[in-house]
Design a protein around this motif. Structure first.
Motif, PDB file in Angstrom:
ATOM      1  N   UNK A  76       0.757  -1.309  -0.051  1.00 16.72           N
ATOM      2  CA  UNK A  76       0.028  -0.048   0.122  1.00 16.72           C
ATOM      3  C   UNK A  76       0.995   1.313   0.089  1.00 16.72           C
ATOM      4  N   UNK A  77       0.290   2.189  -0.782  1.00 18.00           N
ATOM      5  CA  UNK A  77       1.070   3.507  -0.621  1.00 18.00           C
ATOM      6  C   UNK A  77       0.294   4.647  -0.516  1.00 18.00           C
ATOM      7  N   UNK A  78       0.596   5.315   0.491  1.00 17.21           N
ATOM      8  CA  UNK A  78      -0.102   6.712   1.038  1.00 17.21           C
ATOM      9  C   UNK A  78      -0.443   7.643  -0.163  1.00 17.21           C
ATOM     10  N   UNK A  79      -1.430   8.084  -0.031  1.00 19.05           N
ATOM     11  CA  UNK A  79      -1.753   9.103  -1.291  1.00 19.05           C
ATOM     12  C   UNK A  79      -0.821  10.413  -1.196  1.00 19.05           C
ATOM     13  N   UNK A  80      -0.468  10.640  -0.227  1.00 22.54           N
ATOM     14  CA  UNK A  80       0.441  11.886   0.137  1.00 22.54           C
ATOM     15  C   UNK A  80       1.644  11.659  -0.930  1.00 22.54           C
ATOM     16  N   UNK A  81       2.227  10.609  -1.056  1.00 20.82           N
ATOM     17  CA  UNK A  81       3.422  10.344  -1.690  1.00 20.82           C
ATOM     18  C   UNK A  81       3.303   9.563  -2.898  1.00 20.82           C
ATOM     19  N   UNK A  82       2.134   9.188  -3.418  1.00 23.71           N
ATOM     20  CA  UNK A  82       1.814   8.169  -4.516  1.00 23.71           C
ATOM     21  C   UNK A  82       2.726   9.198  -5.964  1.00 23.71           C
ATOM     22  N   UNK A  83       2.347  10.252  -6.120  1.00 30.01           N
ATOM     23  CA  UNK A  83       2.949  10.978  -7.208  1.00 30.01           C
ATOM     24  C   UNK A  83       4.682  10.918  -7.302  1.00 30.01           C
ATOM     25  N   UNK A  84       5.302  10.922  -6.368  1.00 27.79           N
ATOM     26  CA  UNK A  84       6.628  10.716  -6.327  1.00 27.79           C
ATOM     27  C   UNK A  84       6.951   8.951  -6.350  1.00 27.79           C
ATOM     28  N   UNK A  85       6.188   8.576  -5.349  1.00 20.93           N
ATOM     29  CA  UNK A  85       6.784   7.009  -5.257  1.00 20.93           C
ATOM     30  C   UNK A  85       6.376   6.297  -6.303  1.00 20.93           C
ATOM     31  N   UNK A  86       5.200   6.126  -7.029  1.00 17.23           N
ATOM     32  CA  UNK A  86       4.761   5.005  -7.904  1.00 17.23           C
ATOM     33  C   UNK A  86       5.617   5.032  -8.988  1.00 17.23           C
ATOM     34  N   UNK A 118      -7.324   0.759  -9.107  1.00 18.66           N
ATOM     35  CA  UNK A 118      -7.679   1.829  -9.915  1.00 18.66           C
ATOM     36  C   UNK A 118      -6.892   2.948  -9.764  1.00 18.66           C
ATOM     37  N   UNK A 119      -6.752   3.511  -8.588  1.00 20.94           N
ATOM     38  CA  UNK A 119      -6.043   4.761  -8.183  1.00 20.94           C
ATOM     39  C   UNK A 119      -4.469   4.642  -8.587  1.00 20.94           C
ATOM     40  N   UNK A 120      -3.684   3.303  -8.375  1.00 24.08           N
ATOM     41  CA  UNK A 120      -2.354   3.252  -8.735  1.00 24.08           C
ATOM     42  C   UNK A 120      -2.089   3.201 -10.378  1.00 24.08           C
ATOM     43  N   UNK A 121      -3.141   2.705 -10.686  1.00 23.78           N
ATOM     44  CA  UNK A 121      -3.426   2.655 -12.271  1.00 23.78           C
ATOM     45  C   UNK A 121      -3.094   3.838 -13.096  1.00 23.78           C
ATOM     46  N   UNK A 151       1.685   2.463 -15.538  1.00 26.49           N
ATOM     47  CA  UNK A 151       1.045   1.339 -16.335  1.00 26.49           C
ATOM     48  C   UNK A 151       1.328   0.044 -15.358  1.00 26.49           C
ATOM     49  N   UNK A 152       0.472  -0.850 -15.512  1.00 26.75           N
ATOM     50  CA  UNK A 152       0.633  -2.385 -14.947  1.00 26.75           C
ATOM     51  C   UNK A 152      -0.552  -2.925 -15.131  1.00 26.75           C
ATOM     52  N   UNK A 153      -0.824  -4.114 -14.741  1.00 25.53           N
ATOM     53  CA  UNK A 153      -1.819  -5.054 -14.846  1.00 25.53           C
ATOM     54  C   UNK A 153      -3.225  -4.590 -13.584  1.00 25.53           C
ATOM     55  N   UNK A 154      -4.245  -4.417 -14.253  1.00 22.68           N
ATOM     56  CA  UNK A 154      -5.179  -4.275 -13.197  1.00 22.68           C
ATOM     57  C   UNK A 154      -5.310  -5.374 -12.148  1.00 22.68           C
ATOM     58  N   UNK A 155      -5.310  -5.097 -10.781  1.00 20.75           N
ATOM     59  CA  UNK A 155      -5.542  -5.924  -9.886  1.00 20.75           C
ATOM     60  C   UNK A 155      -6.876  -6.720  -9.958  1.00 20.75           C
ATOM     61  N   UNK A 156      -6.798  -7.987  -9.618  1.00 20.70           N
ATOM     62  CA  UNK A 156      -8.058  -8.596  -9.588  1.00 20.70           C
ATOM     63  C   UNK A 156      -8.559  -8.899  -8.218  1.00 20.70           C
ATOM     64  N   UNK A 177       3.724  -7.914  -7.719  1.00 19.35           N
ATOM     65  CA  UNK A 177       3.399  -7.056  -6.523  1.00 19.35           C
ATOM     66  C   UNK A 177       2.070  -6.330  -6.605  1.00 19.35           C
ATOM     67  N   UNK A 178       1.208  -6.633  -5.628  1.00 21.22           N
ATOM     68  CA  UNK A 178      -0.054  -5.906  -5.840  1.00 21.22           C
ATOM     69  C   UNK A 178       0.002  -4.493  -5.167  1.00 21.22           C
ATOM     70  N   UNK A 179      -0.502  -3.431  -5.742  1.00 21.23           N
ATOM     71  CA  UNK A 179      -0.443  -2.174  -5.141  1.00 21.23           C
ATOM     72  C   UNK A 179      -1.625  -1.536  -5.148  1.00 21.23           C
ATOM     73  N   UNK A 180      -1.838  -0.941  -4.002  1.00 19.65           N
ATOM     74  CA  UNK A 180      -3.245  -0.182  -3.646  1.00 19.65           C
ATOM     75  C   UNK A 180      -2.732   1.139  -2.851  1.00 19.65           C
TER      76      UNK A 180
END
Length: 159
Positions: free
Chosen positions: A1-11, A36-39, A43-48, A61-64
């Motif tokens: 999981x990635x906190x939304x406050x760092x998603x722009x830099x971290x992902x 959906x938010x990480x996508x 780019x990547x595979x949609x999490x099922x 790696x599953x990312x949320x």
């Protein structure tokens, strides 16, 4: 999981390190299975539906993306194996909330879950792994009704 406050830099950094740099080095890239938010960021595979319940044992790696530690704790509580969980944070209050709220045999702060091993814990050769809370069989006294929760704090330690 990635906190939304760092998603722009971290992902983008995550994708660069685990996909792009591995491809450039001739290594197997990590398949990123994204909510959906990480996508929206990389780019990547949609999490099922089962991706956050699966131990892949592969370069997957599953990312949320989450908005709070409470959301992360709720997600982990719904999908945990109760084996080991970790958080990377510089906020002591967030670390304390995480360690108190997570139900796992080993809970890490700023350290890799790869340390979850009998030898690393000073228990000798690892004979097996249990995520159950009661392990005794037959007559039990007070000592057999105890269980352990290891809390490990690091500063970026990896194995």
């Amino acid at each position: 999981m990635v906190h939304s406050s760092v998603e722009n830099e971290f992902l983008p950094l995550l994708k660069s390190k685990l996909v792009d740099e591995r491809v450039a080095a001739g290594l197997t890239p990590v398949e990123l299975r994204l909510d959906e938010r990480a996508a929206q960021m990389i780019p990547g595979t949609p999490a099922g539906p089962d991706d956050f319940d699966t131990e892949f044992l592969d370069y997957i790696l599953a990312v949320k993306v989450v908005d709070s530690v409470e959301e992360a704790i709720a997600h982990i509580s719904a999908h945990t194996t109760h084996h080991s969980e970790a958080i990377v944070t510089d906020d002591p209050a967030t670390a304390d909330l995480f360690t108190l709220s997570i139900d796992a045999a080993a809970v890490y702060v700023n350290a890799s879950t790869r340390f979850t091993d009998g030898g690393e814990f000073g228990l000798g050769c690892e004979m097996g792994i249990s995520t159950q809370k009661l392990h005794a069989r037959g007559p039990m006294g007070l000592e057999e009704l105890n269980t352990y929760k290891y809390l490990i704090r690091g500063s970026g330690h990896i194995r």
